[in-house]
Write a protein that holds these residues in place. Structure first.
Motif, PDB file in Angstrom:
ATOM      1  N   ILE A   1     -23.107  28.153   2.534  1.00 29.58           N
ATOM      2  CA  ILE A   1     -22.225  27.042   2.921  1.00 29.58           C
ATOM      3  C   ILE A   1     -22.975  26.203   3.945  1.00 29.58           C
ATOM      4  CG2 ILE A   1     -20.033  26.381   3.985  1.00 29.58           C
ATOM      5  CD1 ILE A   1     -18.885  29.059   2.970  1.00 29.58           C
ATOM      6  N   SER A   2     -22.952  24.887   3.747  1.00 27.35           N
ATOM      7  CA  SER A   2     -23.601  23.951   4.669  1.00 27.35           C
ATOM      8  C   SER A   2     -22.567  22.983   5.225  1.00 27.35           C
ATOM      9  CB  SER A   2     -24.694  23.154   3.955  1.00 27.35           C
ATOM     10  OG  SER A   2     -25.653  24.020   3.414  1.00 27.35           O
TER      11      SER A   2
ATOM     12  N   ARG B   1     -17.319  17.934   0.674  1.00 27.48           N
ATOM     13  CA  ARG B   1     -18.072  16.954  -0.115  1.00 27.48           C
ATOM     14  C   ARG B   1     -19.113  17.643  -0.993  1.00 27.48           C
ATOM     15  NH1 ARG B   1     -14.548  13.620   1.350  1.00 27.48           N
ATOM     16  NH2 ARG B   1     -14.799  12.270   3.141  1.00 27.48           N
ATOM     17  N   ALA B   2     -18.948  18.926  -1.200  1.00 24.27           N
ATOM     18  CA  ALA B   2     -19.888  19.714  -1.996  1.00 24.27           C
ATOM     19  C   ALA B   2     -19.572  19.559  -3.478  1.00 24.27           C
ATOM     20  CB  ALA B   2     -19.798  21.182  -1.589  1.00 24.27           C
TER      21      ALA B   2
ATOM     22  N   GLN C   1     -16.617  14.519  20.938  1.00 20.84           N
ATOM     23  CA  GLN C   1     -16.085  14.427  19.582  1.00 20.84           C
ATOM     24  C   GLN C   1     -16.911  15.296  18.647  1.00 20.84           C
ATOM     25  OE1 GLN C   1     -16.130   9.883  19.800  1.00 20.84           O
ATOM     26  NE2 GLN C   1     -14.735  10.330  18.104  1.00 20.84           N
ATOM     27  N   LEU C   2     -16.224  15.999  17.763  1.00 18.05           N
ATOM     28  CA  LEU C   2     -16.858  16.759  16.691  1.00 18.05           C
ATOM     29  C   LEU C   2     -16.261  16.277  15.378  1.00 18.05           C
ATOM     30  CD1 LEU C   2     -16.866  20.385  18.116  1.00 18.05           C
ATOM     31  CD2 LEU C   2     -18.865  19.150  17.317  1.00 18.05           C
ATOM     32  N   GLU C   3     -17.120  15.840  14.492  1.00 17.62           N
ATOM     33  CA  GLU C   3     -16.660  15.416  13.171  1.00 17.62           C
ATOM     34  C   GLU C   3     -17.730  15.777  12.158  1.00 17.62           C
ATOM     35  OE1 GLU C   3     -16.387  11.080  12.893  1.00 17.62           O
ATOM     36  OE2 GLU C   3     -17.623  10.977  14.691  1.00 17.62           O
ATOM     37  N   GLY C   4     -17.364  15.776  10.900  1.00 20.67           N
ATOM     38  CA  GLY C   4     -18.358  16.094   9.889  1.00 20.67           C
ATOM     39  C   GLY C   4     -17.742  16.375   8.550  1.00 20.67           C
ATOM     40  N   GLU C   5     -18.509  17.101   7.738  1.00 19.91           N
ATOM     41  CA  GLU C   5     -18.074  17.402   6.387  1.00 19.91           C
ATOM     42  C   GLU C   5     -18.779  18.658   5.894  1.00 19.91           C
ATOM     43  OE1 GLU C   5     -19.142  13.785   4.449  1.00 19.91           O
ATOM     44  OE2 GLU C   5     -21.283  14.142   4.683  1.00 19.91           O
ATOM     45  N   ILE C   6     -18.124  19.342   4.981  1.00 18.10           N
ATOM     46  CA  ILE C   6     -18.726  20.505   4.334  1.00 18.10           C
ATOM     47  C   ILE C   6     -19.516  19.957   3.156  1.00 18.10           C
ATOM     48  CG2 ILE C   6     -18.257  22.667   3.120  1.00 18.10           C
ATOM     49  CD1 ILE C   6     -15.606  22.772   4.821  1.00 18.10           C
TER      50      ILE C   6
ATOM     51  N   PHE D   1     -25.842  22.415   9.435  1.00 15.08           N
ATOM     52  CA  PHE D   1     -25.930  23.848   9.701  1.00 15.08           C
ATOM     53  C   PHE D   1     -25.609  24.597   8.411  1.00 15.08           C
ATOM     54  CE2 PHE D   1     -24.800  21.706  13.585  1.00 15.08           C
ATOM     55  CZ  PHE D   1     -25.598  22.302  14.542  1.00 15.08           C
ATOM     56  N   SER D   2     -26.349  25.669   8.155  1.00  9.95           N
ATOM     57  CA  SER D   2     -26.118  26.474   6.954  1.00  9.95           C
ATOM     58  C   SER D   2     -26.077  27.952   7.307  1.00  9.95           C
ATOM     59  CB  SER D   2     -27.225  26.248   5.925  1.00  9.95           C
ATOM     60  OG  SER D   2     -27.185  24.943   5.428  1.00  9.95           O
ATOM     61  N   ALA D   3     -25.299  28.682   6.556  1.00 10.85           N
ATOM     62  CA  ALA D   3     -25.238  30.133   6.689  1.00 10.85           C
ATOM     63  C   ALA D   3     -24.915  30.700   5.314  1.00 10.85           C
ATOM     64  CB  ALA D   3     -24.180  30.547   7.710  1.00 10.85           C
ATOM     65  N   TYR D   4     -25.264  31.951   5.102  1.00 11.71           N
ATOM     66  CA  TYR D   4     -25.050  32.557   3.790  1.00 11.71           C
ATOM     67  C   TYR D   4     -24.697  34.028   3.910  1.00 11.71           C
ATOM     68  CZ  TYR D   4     -29.700  34.525   4.409  1.00 11.71           C
ATOM     69  OH  TYR D   4     -30.779  35.209   4.903  1.00 11.71           O
TER      70      TYR D   4
END
Length: 173
Positions: free
Chosen positions: A114-115, A50-51, A86-91, A134-137
């Motif tokens: 990326i988040s 969704r970025a 349950q694990l769900e989400g979006e980039i 969560f974010s990492a770079y």
């Protein structure tokens, strides 16, 4: 009589040596703090991108890393549909930003960030749910084209994100 006195210490040493080699304390650090008598299944939904900036392979790379990590580090059965967890989400973010500026006034490094927004639901215990981003770079030299380093950076960042997500949810640190 003298031989009996000699046998006793030898026998005692042999018994102690056997006792100490037979007892071992072992720990298994798999990163998971789950009670497997309560939790048996986990459902992992798709994580659509969704970025604003989209790199299509990222979704598959991230989802595979998440599923494989959970499979390797827990005894949970990954299922579709109803599950204990349950694990769900979006980039939600895929961003490039200049970092260090050189003498010429141009950036010498570029940062790829990326988040991922994750919604973790515990269907067995209330109050354990998480809805967090969560974010990492990773930085790379601006002399390199993103297309040349993108796959490697996405792999590295996905691994870090999965580690962060696992520790915040299933790792229960």
């Amino acid at each position: 009589m003298a031989s009996n006195r000699l046998r006793l210490p030898i026998l005692l040493i042999a018994l102690l040596a056997t006792a100490f080699t037979g007892c071992r304390i072992s720990y298994k650090f798999n990163g998971s703090a789950l009670d497997y008598t309560v939790y048996k299944t986990v459902s992992i939904s798709d994580f659509p991108i969704r970025a604003a900036l989209v790199y299509p392979p990222l979704q598959q790379v991230f989802e595979n890393e998440l599923r494989n990590y959970i499979d390797r580090n827990t005894r949970l059965q990954v299922t579709d549909g109803a599950s204990d967890l349950q694990l769900e989400g979006e980039i939600t973010g895929y961003n490039l930003s200049p970092q260090a500026v050189g003498e010429s006034g141009y950036a010498t490094n570029t940062r790829l960030t990326i988040s991922v927004r994750v919604k973790y639901t515990d269907n067995k215990q209330e109050g354990k749910d998480i809805d967090q981003t969560f974010s990492a770079y990773r930085d790379f030299p601006s002399t390199e084209m993103l297309t040349d380093v993108q796959d490697q950076l996405c792999d590295e960042i996905s691994k870090e994100l999965v580690d962060l997500i696992f520790n915040a949810t299933l790792g229960n640190w």
